[in-house]
Design an enzyme around this catalytic site. Structure first.
Site, PDB file in Angstrom:
ATOM      1  N   GLY A 145     -10.204   2.079  10.167  1.00  0.00           N
ATOM      2  CA  GLY A 145     -11.631   1.924  10.424  1.00  0.00           C
ATOM      3  C   GLY A 145     -12.247   0.880   9.513  1.00  0.00           C
TER       4      GLY A 145
ATOM      5  N   SER B 215      -9.176   2.043   2.959  1.00  0.00           N
ATOM      6  CA  SER B 215      -8.218   2.776   2.152  1.00  0.00           C
ATOM      7  C   SER B 215      -7.215   1.894   1.409  1.00  0.00           C
ATOM      8  CB  SER B 215      -7.460   3.785   3.027  1.00  0.00           C
ATOM      9  OG  SER B 215      -6.754   3.125   4.074  1.00  0.00           O
TER      10      SER B 215
ATOM     11  N   LYS C   6       0.848  -1.196   0.000  1.00  0.00           N
ATOM     12  CA  LYS C   6       0.000   0.000   0.000  1.00  0.00           C
ATOM     13  C   LYS C   6       0.886   1.249   0.000  1.00  0.00           C
ATOM     14  CE  LYS C   6      -3.806   1.922   2.786  1.00  0.00           C
ATOM     15  NZ  LYS C   6      -4.683   1.650   3.950  1.00  0.00           N
TER      16      LYS C   6
ATOM     17  N   SER D  83      -9.927  -0.384   6.857  1.00  0.00           N
ATOM     18  CA  SER D  83      -9.214  -0.118   5.610  1.00  0.00           C
ATOM     19  C   SER D  83      -8.555  -1.329   4.968  1.00  0.00           C
ATOM     20  CB  SER D  83      -8.152   0.962   5.832  1.00  0.00           C
ATOM     21  OG  SER D  83      -8.752   2.179   6.171  1.00  0.00           O
TER      22      SER D  83
END
Length: 586
Positions: free
Chosen positions: A245, A223, A148, A247
């Protein structure tokens, strides 16, 4: 949304407040433009990505020339555990495997726009790995993998989708990147994220919108959305995400892959960028994403090494406990179909019922469970903890930047003066109670004393939850994952539905996501009667967000108590095996 609500319900007061709001936002915009705008860096960053992807294609071509007869399909179809074994045994060359994944990742990127950077040092790393003795090879020897965007890699930006973070390359690899490389993994790309990482859409002004590979009108989630999309289409076999939260878990569910949110400090977070650092009451953690549970377990084995502890002494040396993961004893499993805050979609509830039936048939015991004080946990503890400073740090990071559509609603609300937030919260209390509560929490806690009280409240809630868990003598907990994938733009409109994931960032429990089914025509028909628990704009937007999803993946969450990642993975493996072997109920 606020504008429509105010003008329809309180025309005169609404007009006055909107005038004040407009003045406040205009002042903020003018102040931002007085500085050298960070957004000016964006075109150069976009060109850098183009060049990096050209370099990636060139490396793939050079490797292809070394093995002109290479057929990548058998390599790409191998599960991670088997691929790692074949690389160790030299049944596959490092070049053929890296070439296969370079080519496939480029194809996937063309379809869904998931890559942000190419890690060109992977070629040099491959050559260094070839010189190792067999006894020196790590568990992930020769395995290409994706990271990521915020994972620090030396000489590469970790942008978090923010223009301010451009042209600030990392001085060194982050701790987990060093450990992965020491175990023989070859990180070769970085993947896309939403601006600030605080959204479960996947778009930013630098790299654009990532698409869901199952439906290009849908988001892959966020995310860690770029990871989810790339893994789902086979452009990577192993990736690393982060979770504030949901992701890791939301993209895994939306894209039909597997992900593990670890407990805070089970894995090092040193060398992972963040838009808002220092959050105490909401845990942001690292975790692996892959295409099956055994891959997650292998990655965790590799990471939980003494080397990680040496690099980051704040993380205890706690090796992977094989005896827990390989155990076959029957489990006592709590479950719930709804968290009581956001009504689940028909497919979410059905996925839990299906999984419960499979677990019972396999000899496990399932016990109903209800979430204590869910509204308090989400609004007071999660939202209040995430924006404890009233969003001041986040707004600083956005100065001079283009605010992405996925963040506009949040940023607009954060920029409101506290007095306006207070008045709006009072007005909306009876027509949009969840929006009102959020506005109240966005004012922040402001003082050290209140920050301490917030952190204490989280600890007390965690103990309350654990006491309820232990009163039922549970081993693990089964819960819905937020599914199916939302249409692009809807995560900002229906953000309350992420309560299914964000609760466990407050609790700091390890949670894994396992796909178990897909949306059926009957699910879609039942969705027509969806009302939600509040009947507010969030409930209406959630219904619109998940419509038209027949065939899309639906997952469940497998939850354990803190520091019990191996038990969480063991539970995930059981669910994965049962779902694959026994299929849908008749």
């Amino acid at each position: 949304m606020l504008e429509k609500l105010l003008l329809s319900s309180y025309p005169l007061l609404g007009l006055l407040l909107l005038t004040l709001l407009g003045a406040a936002l205009l002042a903020a915009a003018l102040l931002s433009r007085q500085r050298a705008p960070a957004r000016n860096k964006i075109p150069k960053a976009q060109r850098r990505r183009e060049v990096a992807l050209q370099q990636m294609a060139a490396l793939a071509q050079r490797l292809r020339e070394q093995e002109p007869g290479l057929d990548p399909k058998p390599i790409l179809e191998l599960p991670l555990v088997e691929l790692a074994q074949k690389l160790q045994a030299e049944e596959l060359s490092l070049e053929s495997v890296l070439c296969s994944y370079l080519e496939e990742a480029l194809k996937v990127h063309q379809e869904v726009n998931c890559l942000t950077d190419f890690l060109e040092e992977c070629e040099e790393q491959l050559q260094a790995l070839k010189k190792l003795k067999k006894s020196e090879r790590g568990l992930l020897y020769g395995v290409p993998m994706s990271l990521k965007d915020p994972y620090d890699c030396m000489d590469h930006d970790s942008t978090c989708g923010l223009a301010q973070f451009l042209e600030k390359p990392a001085a060194k690899d982050g701790v987990l990147v060093k450990v992965l490389k020491a175990q023989g993994a070859i990180p070769f790309v970085k993947t896309n994220i939403p601006q600030t990482l605080l959204s479960f859409d996947c778009s930013n002004p630098i790299y654009g919108q990532t698409l869901n590979p199952f439906n290009l009108k849908k988001t892959p989630g966020g995310s860690s959305g770029g990871e989810g999309a790339l893994l789902s289409k086979g452009g990577s076999i192993l990736g690393m995400g982060t979770d504030t939260g949901g992701s890791i878990r939301l993209p895994a569910g939306f894209c039909g892959v597997y992900g593990l949110r670890t407990s805070r400090d089970r894995l090092s977070y040193t060398g992972i960028a963040s838009a808002v650092k220092g959050k105490k009451s909401v845990a942001t953690v690292a975790g692996p994403m892959a295409r099956d549970v055994d891959s997650l377990a292998l990655c965790l084995r590799a990471l939980l090494s003494e080397y990680m502890h040496q690099l980051d002494p704040t993380v205890p040396f706690m090796p992977f406990r094989e005896e827990i993961y390989s155990s076959t004893r029957p489990l006592r499993i709590g479950y719930y179909e709804s968290d009581g805050y956001s009504q689940p979609s028909p497919s979410m509830a059905r996925a839990v019922r299906l999984t419960c039936r499979l677990l019972q048939d396999a000899g496990h015991e399932v016990i109903p469970f209800s979430i204590p004080r869910i509204e308090y946990a989400i609004e007071q503890l999660y939202t209040g903890g995430l924006f404890a400073d009233g969003g001041a740090t986040l707004l600083e990071k956005l100065e001079g930047d283009i605010v992405d559509p996925c963040m506009k609603a949040t940023v607009t609300n954060l920029r409101l003066p506290d007095l306006v937030k207070y008045i709006l919260a009072r007005i909306l209390k009876y027509i949009e109670p969840r929006t009102a509560q959020t506005l109240e929490m966005l004012r922040g806690v402001k003082t050290p004393k209140r920050l301490w009280e917030q952190h204490t409240a989280v600890q007390e809630y965690q103990q309350e939850f654990i006491e309820k868990w232990r009163s039922l003598e549970l081993d693990v907990l089964l819960a819905p994952d937020l599914d199916p994938a939302f249409y692009i733009g809807y995560p900002a409109k229906a953000s309350k539905s992420s309560s299914y994931a964000s609760l466990y960032n407050v609790l700091d429990f390890p949670v894994g996501v396992v796909p178990v089914t897909t949306v059926t025509l009957q699910d879609e028909e039942e969705l027509a009667f969806y009302k939600g628990y509040y009947g507010d704009s969030n409930d209406r937007d959630f219904k619109e967000a998940v419509e038209g999803s027949v065939g899309l993946p639906v997952a469940v969450q497998c939850i354990a108590l803190p520091w019990e990642e191996e038990l969480c993975l063991r539970f995930m493996k059981e669910v994965e095996t049962l779902a694959k072997n026994k299929g849908e109920p008749k």
